[in-house]
Design an enzyme around this catalytic site. Structure first.
Site, PDB file in Angstrom:
ATOM      1  N   ARG A 195       4.072 -19.606   3.599  1.00 19.45           N
ATOM      2  CA  ARG A 195       3.689 -19.756   5.016  1.00 19.45           C
ATOM      3  C   ARG A 195       3.640 -21.236   5.438  1.00 19.45           C
ATOM      4  O   ARG A 195       3.863 -21.555   6.597  1.00 19.45           O
ATOM      5  CB  ARG A 195       2.353 -19.061   5.283  1.00 19.45           C
ATOM      6  CG  ARG A 195       2.437 -17.548   4.992  1.00 19.45           C
ATOM      7  CD  ARG A 195       1.391 -16.748   5.708  1.00 19.45           C
ATOM      8  NE  ARG A 195       1.230 -15.445   5.086  1.00 19.45           N
ATOM      9  CZ  ARG A 195       1.992 -14.378   5.316  1.00 19.45           C
ATOM     10  NH1 ARG A 195       3.004 -14.456   6.152  1.00 19.45           N
ATOM     11  NH2 ARG A 195       1.771 -13.232   4.696  1.00 19.45           N
ATOM     12  N   ARG A 235       0.825  -1.216   0.000  1.00 18.11           N
ATOM     13  CA  ARG A 235       0.000   0.000   0.000  1.00 18.11           C
ATOM     14  C   ARG A 235       0.856   1.263   0.000  1.00 18.11           C
ATOM     15  O   ARG A 235       0.474   2.277  -0.581  1.00 18.11           O
ATOM     16  CB  ARG A 235      -0.936  -0.014   1.208  1.00 18.11           C
ATOM     17  CG  ARG A 235      -2.080  -1.040   1.075  1.00 18.11           C
ATOM     18  CD  ARG A 235      -2.641  -1.416   2.421  1.00 18.11           C
ATOM     19  NE  ARG A 235      -3.851  -2.230   2.382  1.00 18.11           N
ATOM     20  CZ  ARG A 235      -3.891  -3.549   2.213  1.00 18.11           C
ATOM     21  NH1 ARG A 235      -2.759  -4.227   2.030  1.00 18.11           N
ATOM     22  NH2 ARG A 235      -5.038  -4.220   2.200  1.00 18.11           N
ATOM     23  N   ASP A 237      -3.887 -15.107   7.877  1.00 19.98           N
ATOM     24  CA  ASP A 237      -2.624 -15.605   7.303  1.00 19.98           C
ATOM     25  C   ASP A 237      -1.826 -16.471   8.278  1.00 19.98           C
ATOM     26  O   ASP A 237      -0.799 -17.035   7.914  1.00 19.98           O
ATOM     27  CB  ASP A 237      -1.754 -14.416   6.869  1.00 19.98           C
ATOM     28  CG  ASP A 237      -2.345 -13.719   5.655  1.00 19.98           C
ATOM     29  OD1 ASP A 237      -3.121 -14.359   4.919  1.00 19.98           O
ATOM     30  OD2 ASP A 237      -2.037 -12.529   5.456  1.00 19.98           O
TER      31      ASP A 237
HETATM   32  C1  S3P Z   1      -4.254  -8.969   2.615  1.00 18.38           C
HETATM   33  C2  S3P Z   1      -5.489  -9.467   2.935  1.00 18.38           C
HETATM   34  C3  S3P Z   1      -5.747 -10.883   3.212  1.00 18.38           C
HETATM   35  C4  S3P Z   1      -4.464 -11.664   3.443  1.00 18.38           C
HETATM   36  C5  S3P Z   1      -3.371 -11.291   2.481  1.00 18.38           C
HETATM   37  C6  S3P Z   1      -3.061  -9.822   2.568  1.00 18.38           C
HETATM   38  C7  S3P Z   1      -4.106  -7.525   2.342  1.00 18.38           C
HETATM   39  O1  S3P Z   1      -6.412 -11.448   2.106  1.00 18.38           O
HETATM   40  O2  S3P Z   1      -4.709 -13.048   3.384  1.00 18.38           O
HETATM   41  O3  S3P Z   1      -2.193 -12.035   2.753  1.00 18.38           O
HETATM   42  O4  S3P Z   1      -2.976  -7.023   2.348  1.00 18.38           O
HETATM   43  O5  S3P Z   1      -5.140  -6.870   2.122  1.00 18.38           O
HETATM   44  P1  S3P Z   1      -8.017 -11.378   2.003  1.00 18.38           P
HETATM   45  O6  S3P Z   1      -8.366  -9.989   2.256  1.00 18.38           O
HETATM   46  O7  S3P Z   1      -8.387 -11.799   0.634  1.00 18.38           O
HETATM   47  O8  S3P Z   1      -8.504 -12.317   3.066  1.00 18.38           O
END
Ligand code: S3P
Length: 461
Positions: free
Chosen positions: A416, A55, A344
Site C-alpha cells: 500500500r 474468508r 488500510d
Molecule cells: C483485515 C483486517 C484489518 C486490515 C487487514 C485485513 C481483515 O486488520 O488491516 O488488511 O481482513 O480482517 P486488523 O483487523 O488487524 O486491523
C-alpha cells in the site's frame, strides 16, 4: 517448552536469512518509476476484495458441499490461503477469478505435509490460526520477513484462553505451531483493540468450541466474517458491539460473488480527487460495506467530489459504482471514529493530505505501526523526502499540504505504501522512484497496467 522456543528461534533465523536473500534479490528487481503530469479518468474495475477472498476459501473449505466463488482476488495473499487449504486436502479448482471449492465439512481437513506459508498476509495467518486451533492435527504457520515480525499474541492469548495449544517465537511472533487434539472451550472476550482479524480468529475457533463464543468490540470493525458465516447458514448474533456464535454449527455450501476491493479502489479515489478539476473516473462494482467506507467519509470531509451510484446488494454485501471528480482538497482533523473503518487506506489518504490546502491531523491510529510496515514512519519518511512537512506521532501523523517534489522513496516491501507514492506523482514536480514494489502483487495484481489505463504515469522496472 524452552527447547521448543529455541527450535522455533533457530527455524526462524534460518527462514529469515532465506527470505532476506529473496527480498534483496526482489528489491533490486521491482521499482516503480512515476512521472509527473498524469491524471486518473475513465472507468475501471479494481480486483476482488482481499478480506472477502480469504474468508470465501476458508469458509467454503469447511462447508458441506461445493461452493462457487467469482471475483476472487488472484493476489499472492489470497492465493496463499487457497494453497493452504489445498495442502490440507481440499479439492479447489481455480481459473482466473473463478474458484470451485469442494468443502470437506467442519472436521474434514487433513494434516498438511509441511508448514503452511502465509507469505505477507496477517489476515491469512491470524484467521487460519483460529480455524486450525480446533483441528485434530498439528500445523506450523510461517510467513515472510515482515509477517514474522508482526504481533501474534493478540490472537494467541484469546486462543490459549479457549484451551488451544500454540507455540510461538519468544516475542509472540511466527513461526507458530498449533497443536491438534485441542478441545476448545468458548470464551467471552473483550477485544483489547479494534481488530477484525482478532475478532474473526476467535469466531472461527468458536465454530469448534464447546458452548457459545462471545466477542465484544471496542469499535466497529469489518464484519465480513459474520456476514459470510450467515451466508453459509450459520447463526451469528450481532447486538451492538457484541457478537455471539454457538460452536458445532454446520456450514452449507453457497455461491459467493466477491466485489471489487474498496481498499484497492481507494488509490483511485485519491488519484481522481487530486487530478485536475473537470476530470472524472468511475470505479465499478465496489464493495461499500459500512465497516469499510471510512475512506469515502474522510475524503468527503476533505472536500472530495465522490458520488455513490447504482447501489445494490450482492450476496449479503452492499456494492455500488463510485464516481470521483477532481477537487480542491482541504486539510482536516480526521475523526477517530473513522480510523478502524479506513485502517488500510491511510497511506494513500496521507497523499491526499499532502495535496490538500492546510493541515491534516490523524490520531488514534497506533495500529498503523504494526501493519505490513510501520505505516506512520514509512509514509512520514517518504513524504519528507518529497518535500512535504510531515510529523509522525505515537498514534498518528500531522501533514501540512504543500508541493510534492521528486525523489527516491522506500516502500519497505509494503504494497500500500508503493501504490500510494505512485498516486502522488499526479501532483509531483519531478519523477518519483518507489523502491521494493514486488509486494503490490499481494493485493493488487495488474496495478501498474490499470493505473496507466487511467492516465497515471507509472512504470515497473
Ligand atoms: C483485515 C483486517 C484489518 C486490515 C487487514 C485485513 C481483515 O486488520 O488491516 O488488511 O481482513 O480482517 P486488523 O483487523 O488487524 O486491523
Amino acid at each position: 517448552v524452552i527447547a521448543a522456543v529455541w527450535q522455533s528461534k533457530i527455524r526462524k533465523r534460518h527462514l529469515g536469512r532465506q527470505l532476506l536473500m529473496t527480498s534483496i534479490e526482489q528489491k533490486s528487481e521491482c521499482s516503480f518509476i512515476c512521472t509527473p503530469g498524469g491524471l486518473a479518468r475513465g472507468s475501471i474495475r479494481v480486483p476482488g476484495d482481499k478480506s472477502m477472498s480469504h474468508r470465501s476459501i476458508m469458509l467454503s473449505s469447511i462447508a458441506e458441499g461445493t461452493s462457487y466463488i467469482s471475483g476472487f482476488l488472484q493476489g499472492e495473499d489470497s492465493l496463499n490461503t487457497l494453497r493452504s487449504f489445498q495442502a490440507m486436502g481440499v479439492d479447489i479448482k481455480h481459473s482466473e477469478d473463478k474458484v470451485e471449492v469442494k468443502g470437506v465439512g467442519l472436521h474434514g481437513l487433513m494434516q498438511p505435509d509441511s508448514s503452511l506459508d502465509m507469505g505477507n498476509s496477517g489476515t491469512a495467518m491470524r484467521l487460519l490460526l483460529g480455524l486450525l486451533a480446533g483441528q485434530y492435527f498439528d500445523t506450523t504457520l510461517i510467513g515472510d520477513e515482515s509477517l514474522s515480525e508482526r504481533p501474534m499474541n493478540r490472537v494467541i492469548n484469546p486462543l490459549l484462553a479457549m484451551q488451544a495449544k500454540i507455540d510461538s517465537d519468544i516475542n509472540g511472533t511466527a513461526p507458530l505451531t498449533v497443536h491438534g487434539n485441542a478441545t476448545l472451550t468458548a470464551i467471552d472476550y473483550q477485544l483489547p483493540m479494534a481488530s477484525a482479524q482478532v475478532k474473526s480468529c476467535i469466531l472461527l475457533a468458536g465454530l469448534y468450541a464447546k458452548g457459545e463464543t462471545v466477542v465484544t468490540e471496542p469499535a466497529p470493525t469489518r464484519d465480513h466474517t459474520e456476514r459470510m458465516l450467515r451466508g453459509f447458514g450459520c447463526e451469528v448474533e450481532t447486538k451492538g458491539a457484541v457478537i455471539k456464535l454457538k460452536g458445532g454449527q454446520t456450514l452449507t455450501a453457497t455461491d459467493i460473488e466477491v466485489p471489487a476491493d474498496i481498499s484497492s479502489a481507494a488509490f483511485f479515489l485519491v488519484a481522481g480527487s487530486i487530478s485536475p478539476l473537470g476530470t472524472e473516473l468511475t470505479l465499478t462494482h465496489v464493495g461499500i460495506n459500512p465497516t469499510r467506507t471510512g475512506v469515502i467519509d474522510i475524503l468527503k470531509l476533505m472536500g472530495a467530489d465522490i458520488t455513490i451510484t447504482n447501489q445494490r446488494d450482492v450476496g449479503g454485501e452492499p456494492v455500488a459504482d463510485l464516481i470521483v471528480r477532481g477537487a480542491n482538497l482541504k486539510g482536516i482533523n480526521i475523526p477517530e471514529a473513522l480510523v478502524p473503518l479506513a485502517i488500510d487506506e491511510f497511506p494513500v489518504l496521507f497523499i491526499a493530505a499532502a495535496c490538500a490546502e492546510g493541515k491534516t491531523t490523524l490520531t488514534g491510529a497506533e495500529e498503523l505501526r504494526v501493519k505490513e510496515s510501520d505505516r506512520i514512519q514509512v509514509m512520514a519518511d517518504g513524504l519528507i523526502t518529497l518535500g512535504i512537512d510531515a510529523v509522525p506521532t505515537v498514534d498518528g501523523i500531522c501533514i501540512q499540504g504543500g508541493s510534492i517534489s521528486g525523489g527516491e522513496v522506500e516502500s519497505h516491501g509494503d504494497h500500500r505504501i508503493a501504490m500510494a507514492f505512485s498516486v502522488a506523482s499526479i501532483r509531483a514536480t519531478d519523477t518519483i522512484k518507489v523502491l521494493d514494489c514486488i509486494n503490490v502483487n499481494t493485493s493488487f495484481p495488474g496495478f501498474v497496467d490499470l493505473a496507466i489505463s487511467t492516465g497515471i504515469k507509472v512504470n515497473s522496472l
